[in-house]
Each structure stands twice: as C-alpha cells, then as structure tokens.
Design a protein around this motif. Sequence first.
Motif, PDB file in Angstrom:
ATOM      1  N   ALA A 162       4.295  -0.439   1.050  1.00 26.60           N
ATOM      2  CA  ALA A 162       3.068  -0.135   1.774  1.00 26.60           C
ATOM      3  C   ALA A 162       2.076  -1.294   1.756  1.00 26.60           C
ATOM      4  CB  ALA A 162       2.415   1.099   1.165  1.00 26.60           C
ATOM      5  N   ASN A 163       2.102  -2.109   0.700  1.00 28.06           N
ATOM      6  CA  ASN A 163       1.045  -3.104   0.545  1.00 28.06           C
ATOM      7  C   ASN A 163       1.482  -4.554   0.735  1.00 28.06           C
ATOM      8  OD1 ASN A 163      -1.343  -1.432  -0.522  1.00 28.06           O
ATOM      9  ND2 ASN A 163       0.390  -0.768  -1.777  1.00 28.06           N
ATOM     10  N   CYS A 164       2.760  -4.812   0.608  1.00 25.60           N
ATOM     11  CA  CYS A 164       3.174  -6.210   0.515  1.00 25.60           C
ATOM     12  C   CYS A 164       4.202  -6.628   1.570  1.00 25.60           C
ATOM     13  CB  CYS A 164       3.763  -6.501  -0.860  1.00 25.60           C
ATOM     14  SG  CYS A 164       2.935  -5.668  -2.218  1.00 25.60           S
ATOM     15  N   GLY A 211       7.826 -17.715   0.173  1.00 26.17           N
ATOM     16  CA  GLY A 211       9.255 -17.633  -0.127  1.00 26.17           C
ATOM     17  C   GLY A 211       9.638 -16.357  -0.851  1.00 26.17           C
ATOM     18  N   LEU A 212       8.776 -15.355  -0.800  1.00 31.40           N
ATOM     19  CA  LEU A 212       8.995 -14.152  -1.601  1.00 31.40           C
ATOM     20  C   LEU A 212       9.208 -12.931  -0.704  1.00 31.40           C
ATOM     21  CD1 LEU A 212       8.841 -12.725  -4.406  1.00 31.40           C
ATOM     22  CD2 LEU A 212       6.389 -12.500  -4.014  1.00 31.40           C
ATOM     23  N   ARG A 213      10.299 -12.198  -0.992  1.00 28.33           N
ATOM     24  CA  ARG A 213      10.516 -10.919  -0.309  1.00 28.33           C
ATOM     25  C   ARG A 213      10.391  -9.803  -1.331  1.00 28.33           C
ATOM     26  NH1 ARG A 213      15.614 -10.919   3.729  1.00 28.33           N
ATOM     27  NH2 ARG A 213      15.185  -8.712   3.531  1.00 28.33           N
ATOM     28  N   ASP A 220       7.875 -20.217  -6.396  1.00 31.86           N
ATOM     29  CA  ASP A 220       7.595 -20.685  -7.749  1.00 31.86           C
ATOM     30  C   ASP A 220       8.434 -19.974  -8.803  1.00 31.86           C
ATOM     31  OD1 ASP A 220       5.604 -22.466  -6.856  1.00 31.86           O
ATOM     32  OD2 ASP A 220       4.227 -20.786  -6.632  1.00 31.86           O
ATOM     33  N   GLY A 221       9.527 -19.376  -8.381  1.00 30.65           N
ATOM     34  CA  GLY A 221      10.423 -18.738  -9.346  1.00 30.65           C
ATOM     35  C   GLY A 221      10.196 -17.244  -9.465  1.00 30.65           C
ATOM     36  N   ALA A 222      10.655 -16.706 -10.603  1.00 31.30           N
ATOM     37  CA  ALA A 222      10.622 -15.255 -10.811  1.00 31.30           C
ATOM     38  C   ALA A 222       9.194 -14.731 -10.716  1.00 31.30           C
ATOM     39  CB  ALA A 222      11.207 -14.920 -12.175  1.00 31.30           C
ATOM     40  N   VAL A 223       9.027 -13.540 -10.143  1.00 33.71           N
ATOM     41  CA  VAL A 223       7.703 -12.928 -10.104  1.00 33.71           C
ATOM     42  C   VAL A 223       7.642 -11.727 -11.045  1.00 33.71           C
ATOM     43  CG1 VAL A 223       7.165 -13.740  -7.788  1.00 33.71           C
ATOM     44  CG2 VAL A 223       8.210 -11.496  -8.077  1.00 33.71           C
ATOM     45  N   VAL A 224       8.818 -11.247 -11.466  1.00 33.95           N
ATOM     46  CA  VAL A 224       8.861 -10.170 -12.447  1.00 33.95           C
ATOM     47  C   VAL A 224       9.707 -10.646 -13.623  1.00 33.95           C
ATOM     48  CG1 VAL A 224       9.786  -7.885 -12.951  1.00 33.95           C
ATOM     49  CG2 VAL A 224       8.555  -8.273 -10.827  1.00 33.95           C
TER      50      VAL A 224
HETATM   51  C1  HEC Z   1      -1.544 -10.730   4.408  1.00 35.57           C
HETATM   52  C2  HEC Z   1      -0.339 -11.267   3.862  1.00 35.57           C
HETATM   53  C3  HEC Z   1       0.045 -10.949   2.446  1.00 35.57           C
HETATM   54  C4  HEC Z   1       0.140  -9.721   1.835  1.00 35.57           C
HETATM   55  C5  HEC Z   1      -0.165  -8.363   2.436  1.00 35.57           C
HETATM   56  C6  HEC Z   1       0.640  -9.955   0.505  1.00 35.57           C
HETATM   57  N1  HEC Z   1       0.832 -11.294   0.313  1.00 35.57           N
HETATM   58 FE1  HEC Z   1       1.590 -12.176  -1.366  1.00 35.57          FE
HETATM   59  N2  HEC Z   1       1.446 -14.014  -0.488  1.00 35.57           N
HETATM   60  C7  HEC Z   1       0.932 -14.251   0.764  1.00 35.57           C
HETATM   61  C8  HEC Z   1       0.902 -15.704   1.015  1.00 35.57           C
HETATM   62  C9  HEC Z   1       0.412 -16.386   2.284  1.00 35.57           C
HETATM   63  C10 HEC Z   1       1.445 -16.307  -0.148  1.00 35.57           C
HETATM   64  C11 HEC Z   1       1.662 -17.806  -0.390  1.00 35.57           C
HETATM   65  C12 HEC Z   1       0.390 -18.485  -0.756  1.00 35.57           C
HETATM   66  C13 HEC Z   1       0.008 -18.213  -2.160  1.00 35.57           C
HETATM   67  O1  HEC Z   1       0.838 -18.449  -3.062  1.00 35.57           O
HETATM   68  O2  HEC Z   1      -1.119 -17.752  -2.383  1.00 35.57           O
HETATM   69  C14 HEC Z   1       1.770 -15.218  -1.073  1.00 35.57           C
HETATM   70  C15 HEC Z   1       2.300 -15.413  -2.341  1.00 35.57           C
HETATM   71  C16 HEC Z   1       2.587 -14.387  -3.229  1.00 35.57           C
HETATM   72  C17 HEC Z   1       3.133 -14.585  -4.552  1.00 35.57           C
HETATM   73  C18 HEC Z   1       3.518 -15.910  -5.160  1.00 35.57           C
HETATM   74  C19 HEC Z   1       4.933 -16.268  -4.797  1.00 35.57           C
HETATM   75  C20 HEC Z   1       5.330 -17.593  -5.355  1.00 35.57           C
HETATM   76  O3  HEC Z   1       6.504 -17.728  -5.800  1.00 35.57           O
HETATM   77  O4  HEC Z   1       4.501 -18.526  -5.354  1.00 35.57           O
HETATM   78  C21 HEC Z   1       3.242 -13.347  -5.139  1.00 35.57           C
HETATM   79  C22 HEC Z   1       3.769 -13.026  -6.537  1.00 35.57           C
HETATM   80  C23 HEC Z   1       2.760 -12.389  -4.178  1.00 35.57           C
HETATM   81  N3  HEC Z   1       2.374 -13.052  -3.033  1.00 35.57           N
HETATM   82  C24 HEC Z   1       2.697 -11.037  -4.407  1.00 35.57           C
HETATM   83  C25 HEC Z   1       2.230 -10.108  -3.495  1.00 35.57           C
HETATM   84  C26 HEC Z   1       2.176  -8.686  -3.762  1.00 35.57           C
HETATM   85  C27 HEC Z   1       2.659  -8.007  -5.035  1.00 35.57           C
HETATM   86  C28 HEC Z   1       1.658  -8.095  -2.638  1.00 35.57           C
HETATM   87  C29 HEC Z   1       1.375  -6.630  -2.425  1.00 35.57           C
HETATM   88  C30 HEC Z   1       0.607  -5.951  -3.429  1.00 35.57           C
HETATM   89  C31 HEC Z   1       1.389  -9.162  -1.683  1.00 35.57           C
HETATM   90  N4  HEC Z   1       1.756 -10.359  -2.232  1.00 35.57           N
HETATM   91  C32 HEC Z   1       0.867  -8.962  -0.425  1.00 35.57           C
HETATM   92  C33 HEC Z   1       0.522 -13.329   1.693  1.00 35.57           C
HETATM   93  C34 HEC Z   1       0.471 -11.946   1.463  1.00 35.57           C
END
Ligand code: HEC
Length: 423
Positions: free
Chosen positions: A220-222, A234-236, A249-253
Amino acid sequence: MGWNGAVRTIRKFVPTNPVRRALWIGATVTSGALVLLPEVIKLDGRRHADWVQFVGRFHPLALHIPIGLIVLVPLLEIGGAFRPALREAASFVLGLACVCSFGTVLLGYMLAYGSGDIGTTVRRHMWGGIALAIGLLLCLLARSSMTPGVTARAYPVLLVCVLFTLLWTAHQGGTLTHGSGYLTQYMPAPLRRLNPFQTAAGIRDSNSFYGKEIHPILDANCVSCHGASKTEGGLRLDSYYWLMKGGKDGAVVVPRNVQGSMLFERTTLPRDNKHSMPAEGRPPLRPDEIARIRAWIEQGASAETPSVAGVAIEGQSIDEPIQPVGDYSALTQEIGEMARSQGPKLLPVSAKPSDGLILSTVDASASFGDAQLVQFQKFAPYVVEADLARTSVTDASFETISKFMHLRALHLEGTPVTGRGLA
Ligand code: HEC
C-alpha cells in the motif's frame, strides 16, 4: 604469444580493402563504446530529464524489429541451401538486425537512465542487449569474410549463441514488464513443481505473518515506487524475494537487527529528512505498522513464520480451521471467461473448490467501482478475499460487501472508502 604476435593476429582479421577496413574499425569502436557506456554514464538510480524517458519509452515498441530480423536470419541461411537468393538476403537482414539492435540498446539505456531504474533484472537485461548487439556485429564480420577458414566456421556457432542470448534477454525484459511470476502463473501444477525459479517468483504465502501483515503495508505504501515497473533506488518491495534482495546499497532487511535494517531506518527518519520513506511527502507509516515491521525483523524476518510474538493479528486466529465455502463448480465456465478477459477476475485459491475464490481487480482497478462490485454478488458466497485496492469503490459498497459472508481479507487501500460503516 607476445605483443607483436597479438598485433599480427589482429592484423590478419583486419580486411585490407579500405572500405571494409573502415567498417571493421567502425564496428570495433561502436562495440567498445557500448561496453563502456554503463561506466561513462552511470545508472545512478536517480530520475533524469523527462525527454530522456520520453524517447526511452519507445524501447519496448522498437525492440520487436531486431527480434523479428534476428529470427529471420537462420531461416534464410537454411533456405539458402535450396535457393541461393535467400542466402544473399540473409546478409542484408543480418546487417539490418545489427543496426536496429544498437538503436534498441540505446533506447533501452535511455529508458533505464531516465527513469532511475537500476534493479538487478534491469542490469541483466542491459548486458544481454549489449551482448546481443555485439554478437550480431561479430556474425556480420564472420559472415562477410566468408572464406573457408576460421571465421566461416565460427559464423553458425556465433549465430546460435546470438539466438540463445536473444531468448535470455527477452526473458529478462519480460520479467521487468510483467513481474517475475508472469510465465509461471498459469503453468500446470506438475510443471510448476519442476520449476527451479519457483521461490524466486516470490509466491506470496498469505498464511504467513509476512503475507498477512508485512506485505500489505509495503504494497500500500511503497510498491508504487519500488515495484516491477518502477524500481527507485534499485529496490523492489513487491515480494519477499525482492525485499530480501535489497536495493542499490545492499540489504534493506537484516534479520534480528532492526537498527541495521535500512527499511526500518528509512521509515522512521524525521519526516523532513530527504531520505525519509515513503518519499515525496506521501503519508508516513502508522506507529502500529512500524511496530509490526520492527517485531517481524527482530524475530528473524522469515517468509514462513505464521505469527510474531507481541503482535496480535486482528480477526481470525490462524490455528482456527478455515471454513470451507460452497462448491462453485457450476460457475466455472463464467469464471474461466473472466480470467481470459481484461477485466476483474475471480481466481481459485486452490484446486479444491471449497477453498473459495479471490476477487482480483488489479488489471481493472481504474474502471472498477460500486456498480461493478454489485455484479459480483452472485459469486459472493464463494469469495474469501477481495482485492479492491486503488479502485473507485466507495462507502456505498458496504451493503454489497456485507453479502460476501465468507470474506476473510479485504483490501481497500487507495479507495475513497472512509472507514465509517466498515463494521
Ligand atoms: C514516491 C516514491 C517512493 C515511495 C512511495 C517510497 N520510496 Fe523508497 N525510495 C524512493 C527513491 C526515489 C529512492 C532512492 C533515493 C534515496 O535513496 O533516497 C528510494 C530509496 C529507498 C531505500 C534505499 C534503497 C537503497 O538501497 O539505497 C529504501 C530502504 C526505501 N526506499 C524504502 C521505502 C519504503 C519501506 C517505502 C514504503 C514505506 C518506500 N521506500 C516508499 C522513492 C519512494
């Protein structure tokens, strides 16, 4: 072989005819440029100028041209054994395929660069495309000097390699556009059991704590920014497999290490920090959602565990046997037709009709509203889960929903529903 020897060997391949030599050198320089491209203009996970994305989005359309041409080449070569004119055509088609491949790779690169997409699949697909373009160039060089020698014998081998690379690259591309479970989703069960990618497909176990509590929060949020079509940073986050794979940047959990888990860190930063997630001022996670993520990571971040200590799951306990629903076999034909359509679908939970159906609107969320939901009333007794996320269903639908007496899960994220009357 010393330096001089190497130069002599290369010389042997460089044609003496000045036109051919220019072509040869041009081809080498172009290939080198393509290999170095990702080093020179780095895919940095950031979005770039709109026009780059605009042009790049022609990639999924344009790529059909080289694919068609490449497949034609071996057919023409084989046909050439019977009709020499076909063999002549093969060389022209091969040349065209080569030029189109280079163009398609450039468009693809613009798409990835423009949209800030840097997932592992993107990279594999990119290197596949680059290898393909260079492979075609080698084919062309090997074929054009069709002298009875090494190069002539190398040509069929190269061509076969190109075909396999094409298959692999196309598969990576398909995974990018349709998600990793696309090919296997409707695979017959015996075949599916043989499929080594099954875990990679990120099959969602809806009975686990992850499936019930964590996945819905991320979905719902991400996922709008961290999914298959858009992979920011680079994160799904659209399946367990991708979540654990991490981002640029590697593992997030990191299981059992909350402070070391970037997912937790980013969602708990002060909202004015530019790295705070969800980004771009989207509403932050609620404290209870954060608590569930924290408890889940602390207790091992497993995909299977059905419960996590200290977190009560609302509603039905998982130990309670799931109530069987009636048999919907009489409606099977109608359900099957729906599954093949572009609209909302009813998906069987399992091969056993008594396990019920899942109402899925993901393919039609934009056009699905209260009126459409009413049409599903006759299936109501068999539906155990309804995914109405991002549809235009409103509070007016509660009356309809109350007829879905076996409903165990209801997704209403991103709908105009206010929550009043939910009880
Ligand atoms: C509106 C778009 C958007 C949403 C919604 C969003 N993100 Fe992101 N996220 C980004 C962008 C753009 C980046 C890359 C830039 C940065 O690292 O800040 C990122 C980077 C990240 C990273 C770092 C990944 C890495 O390896 O550097 C994490 C962890 C992350 N998001 C978690 C989340 C989580 C958890 C949620 C939901 C709660 C979420 N994001 C929702 C846009 C979003």
